[in-house]
Write an enzyme that holds these catalytic residues in place. Structure first.
Site, short mmCIF file in Angstrom:
data_model
loop_
_atom_site.label_atom_id
_atom_site.label_comp_id
_atom_site.label_asym_id
_atom_site.label_seq_id
_atom_site.Cartn_x
_atom_site.Cartn_y
_atom_site.Cartn_z
N GLY A 161 -46.87 20.57 -25.76
CA GLY A 161 -45.85 21.57 -25.52
C GLY A 161 -44.50 20.98 -25.20
O GLY A 161 -43.74 20.60 -26.10
N CYS A 162 -44.19 20.89 -23.91
CA CYS A 162 -42.85 20.47 -23.49
C CYS A 162 -42.55 19.01 -23.81
O CYS A 162 -41.41 18.67 -24.14
CB CYS A 162 -42.67 20.75 -22.01
SG CYS A 162 -42.76 22.51 -21.62
N VAL A 163 -43.54 18.14 -23.71
CA VAL A 163 -43.30 16.73 -24.08
C VAL A 163 -43.02 16.63 -25.57
O VAL A 163 -42.07 15.95 -25.99
CB VAL A 163 -44.51 15.85 -23.69
CG1 VAL A 163 -44.40 14.46 -24.31
CG2 VAL A 163 -44.61 15.73 -22.17
#
Length: 223
Positions: A161-163
């Site tokens: 997701g965010c990474v």
């Protein structure tokens, strides 16, 4: 040689494609997706109370926060804490992001706090974000350019997701990206492994943490 955590997912054909197409040595064919520059910064993505939770099995952790990862997160937090100590000891700057979900009216709510073992030190930047990428709707790009950063070393969560979103945006903005794989985590093991595989093939260097520390040490010595 780096121990690739996704190897057990690959079929023999997958392995042959990666080798024959040159992804193992050169990464993406359309842009420079491998390498590391001379002015790195460590970016810690969303290692917060509502995501980490208690140090218990994940099926227990989600009973308090549906986003919590429990032991999965804490295994990585311990490694991140050591990694940040090493980076700071080599004069490598460290920055942070916090995700602030729309369901929270108070940005100072205790659930949104970065967990103590990896908490920011005085003077380190913390950027609040509302979406997956640390670049979207924030001033991160301006901060990096102002400080002549050319490489982001990304740790935290979630791998898929965010990474991943931050890694893709960083690469598209012209930064090198380095991922110390033991310092990144995700609630789903398959998502974690496949996310690292995809980023390694197309957007970033994925290395063991000790290899990244060697790189940061060499940058600290040359500063």
């Amino acid at each position: 040689m780096t121990d690739r955590v996704w190897e057990d997912l690959l079929s023999e054909q997958d392995k042959r494609v990666i080798e024959k197409a040159g992804y193992d040595k050169d990464g993406a064919s359309s842009w420079e997706s491998r390498g590391a520059g001379e002015n790195p910064m460590v970016l810690v993505i969303d290692v917060q109370e509502l995501i980490v939770g208690d140090d218990v099995p994940i099926l227990e952790a989600v009973e308090e926060h549906r986003t919590a990862m429990g032991e999965i997160a804490w295994d990585a937090v311990d490694r991140i804490a050591d990694f940040l100590e090493f980076a700071r000891g080599n004069d490598i700057p460290v920055g942070y992001t916090r995700v602030v979900p729309s369901s929270y009216d108070d940005p100072d709510h205790e659930d949104l706090a970065i967990v103590d073992p990896v908490a920011p030190e005085q003077g380190e930047t913390v950027i609040d974000k509302s979406y997956a990428s640390a670049f979207y709707g924030t001033d991160l790009l301006a901060r990096l350019n102002r400080n002549d950063v050319d490489t982001l070393v990304v740790v935290g969560n979630s791998t898929s997701g965010c990474v991943r979103a931050t890694t893709v945006d960083a690469q598209q903005h012209g930064f090198d990206v380095v991922l110390p794989q033991e310092c990144i985590f995700d609630r789903i093991e398959a998502s974690h492994k496949i996310g690292l595989l995809d980023m390694w093939m197309k957007y970033a260097e994925v290395l063991e943490t000790a290899e990244v520390e060697d790189y940061l040490e060499s940058m600290g010595e040359s500063a």
